[in-house]
Design a protein around this motif. Sequence first.
Motif, PDB file in Angstrom:
ATOM      1  N   GLN A  52     -17.075  -3.676   9.222  1.00 42.75           N
ATOM      2  CA  GLN A  52     -16.583  -3.028   8.010  1.00 42.75           C
ATOM      3  C   GLN A  52     -15.670  -1.848   8.333  1.00 42.75           C
ATOM      4  N   GLU A  53     -15.890  -1.216   9.503  1.00 45.51           N
ATOM      5  CA  GLU A  53     -15.032  -0.107   9.931  1.00 45.51           C
ATOM      6  C   GLU A  53     -13.590  -0.581  10.094  1.00 45.51           C
ATOM      7  N   TRP A  54     -13.410  -1.815  10.595  1.00 42.84           N
ATOM      8  CA  TRP A  54     -12.070  -2.386  10.724  1.00 42.84           C
ATOM      9  C   TRP A  54     -11.545  -2.859   9.377  1.00 42.84           C
ATOM     10  N   LEU A  55     -12.442  -3.448   8.572  1.00 43.68           N
ATOM     11  CA  LEU A  55     -12.011  -4.019   7.293  1.00 43.68           C
ATOM     12  C   LEU A  55     -11.669  -2.956   6.257  1.00 43.68           C
ATOM     13  N   ASP A  56     -12.138  -1.728   6.482  1.00 49.47           N
ATOM     14  CA  ASP A  56     -11.823  -0.629   5.559  1.00 49.47           C
ATOM     15  C   ASP A  56     -10.402  -0.115   5.726  1.00 49.47           C
ATOM     16  N   GLN A  57      -9.715  -0.588   6.752  1.00 55.31           N
ATOM     17  CA  GLN A  57      -8.322  -0.179   6.954  1.00 55.31           C
ATOM     18  C   GLN A  57      -7.475  -1.417   7.209  1.00 55.31           C
ATOM     19  N   GLU A  58      -6.178  -1.245   7.265  1.00 50.90           N
ATOM     20  CA  GLU A  58      -5.290  -2.391   7.474  1.00 50.90           C
ATOM     21  C   GLU A  58      -5.572  -3.029   8.830  1.00 50.90           C
ATOM     22  N   LEU A  59      -5.693  -4.359   8.840  1.00 49.65           N
ATOM     23  CA  LEU A  59      -5.967  -5.073  10.079  1.00 49.65           C
ATOM     24  C   LEU A  59      -4.675  -5.255  10.873  1.00 49.65           C
ATOM     25  N   ARG A  60      -4.760  -4.993  12.171  1.00 47.63           N
ATOM     26  CA  ARG A  60      -3.585  -5.111  13.025  1.00 47.63           C
ATOM     27  C   ARG A  60      -3.236  -6.572  13.257  1.00 47.63           C
ATOM     28  N   ASP A  61      -1.933  -6.863  13.324  1.00 49.25           N
ATOM     29  CA  ASP A  61      -1.495  -8.213  13.664  1.00 49.25           C
ATOM     30  C   ASP A  61      -1.982  -8.566  15.073  1.00 49.25           C
ATOM     31  N   TRP A  62      -2.248  -9.832  15.294  1.00 51.43           N
ATOM     32  CA  TRP A  62      -2.843 -10.291  16.550  1.00 51.43           C
ATOM     33  C   TRP A  62      -1.799 -11.039  17.369  1.00 51.43           C
ATOM     34  N   ASP A  63      -1.541 -10.552  18.575  1.00 50.40           N
ATOM     35  CA  ASP A  63      -0.580 -11.180  19.478  1.00 50.40           C
ATOM     36  C   ASP A  63      -1.219 -12.443  20.067  1.00 50.40           C
TER      37      ASP A  63
END
Length: 368
Positions: free
Chosen positions: A218-229
């Motif tokens: 949820q800590e990641w989902l609470d902010q914009e998710l980074r694009d994945w290389d």
Amino acid sequence: METSRSIIATSALPYANGVIHLGHLVEYLQTDYWVRFQKMRGHECLYICADDTHGTPIMIRARKEGITPEQLIARSQEEHLKDFKEFQIQFDEYSSTNSEQNKALSEKIFLKMEGEGNIEPRTIEQNYCEHDKMFLPDRFVIGTCPNCGAEDQYGDSCDNCSATYSPTDMKSSRCAVCGNPPIKKGSEHLFFKLENFRSFLSEWVPKHTQSEVSNKLQEWLDQELRDWDISRDAPYFGFEIPGHPGKYFYVWVDAPVGYMSTTQKWCARNDRDFDSFWNGDNTEIYHFIGKDIVYFHALFWPAMLKNAGYKTPSQIFVHGFLTVNGEKMSKSKGTFISARTYLDHLDPTYLRYYYACKIRGIEDLDLN
């Protein structure tokens, strides 16, 4: 009487560049116990696994040994299966990510990503070794942590302070293969737009992971998710990306697809239709993984499956690490114990029993 269920259970795929050790066995034994239990209850439950065979480390090691990557991964798989068999782990199907089935499925999933507008080409600056004529992945850069100053750290994270960073941010960086300092060089890479799946993942994650795992994600989902290389440059041992010459799938793209291609292999042997089986209304899919690869399995993987129109996992079961005398396994301290070393001296039944008694969710398990 309980209705018979169709269940696919997987363990994370062991990497072909290393031996099976006692830490790995926490997961394979936990999955084996669970699958045996489901079969005893009368359910159709498949234990699916494969060797994870792609990436720069495989290529480099094969080159050092003077053999082909294919020879290296064949030898590794033989050794892995011997250890698993002696620990009484019973797979219903065991395969390799370097298979035609896995290549075809990986390409199909990628083309769906691209077709849905979820792939974006972008030029990035990376470390490049002029001596070895190759771009250097994270683990092939060694240097000083830009956060705490600890020396001899890898290019993605610091063992001393746990900071994560880009390998281009390291100080005094050098190539892990030849020791020469790398230069900075631009290259076009392909990025999967994970942010497009944030609303789906925000709803999916709490329903399909343990509460401790869900809270962390949820800590990641609470902010914009980074694009994945999802791409890597040649030379690279793996599958070339269709429509993008000289670019290869990052190992974490085709590795989880190995769950599908190995199930597909089982279906072919048992006269079952893979698409209707994997996507069947009654089929349940369970992944057993360690807490270090949650990000890949609970964010990237369900997003890939959702994008491609495949069923997502029913549940992800996350376990803790194995420690020895309360510390991480260490080769220098003599506490790194391979499965083969154990088998040379002790009855595998002892460890099976010990792990069965001690495994508790995401808590670490101590061998003392």
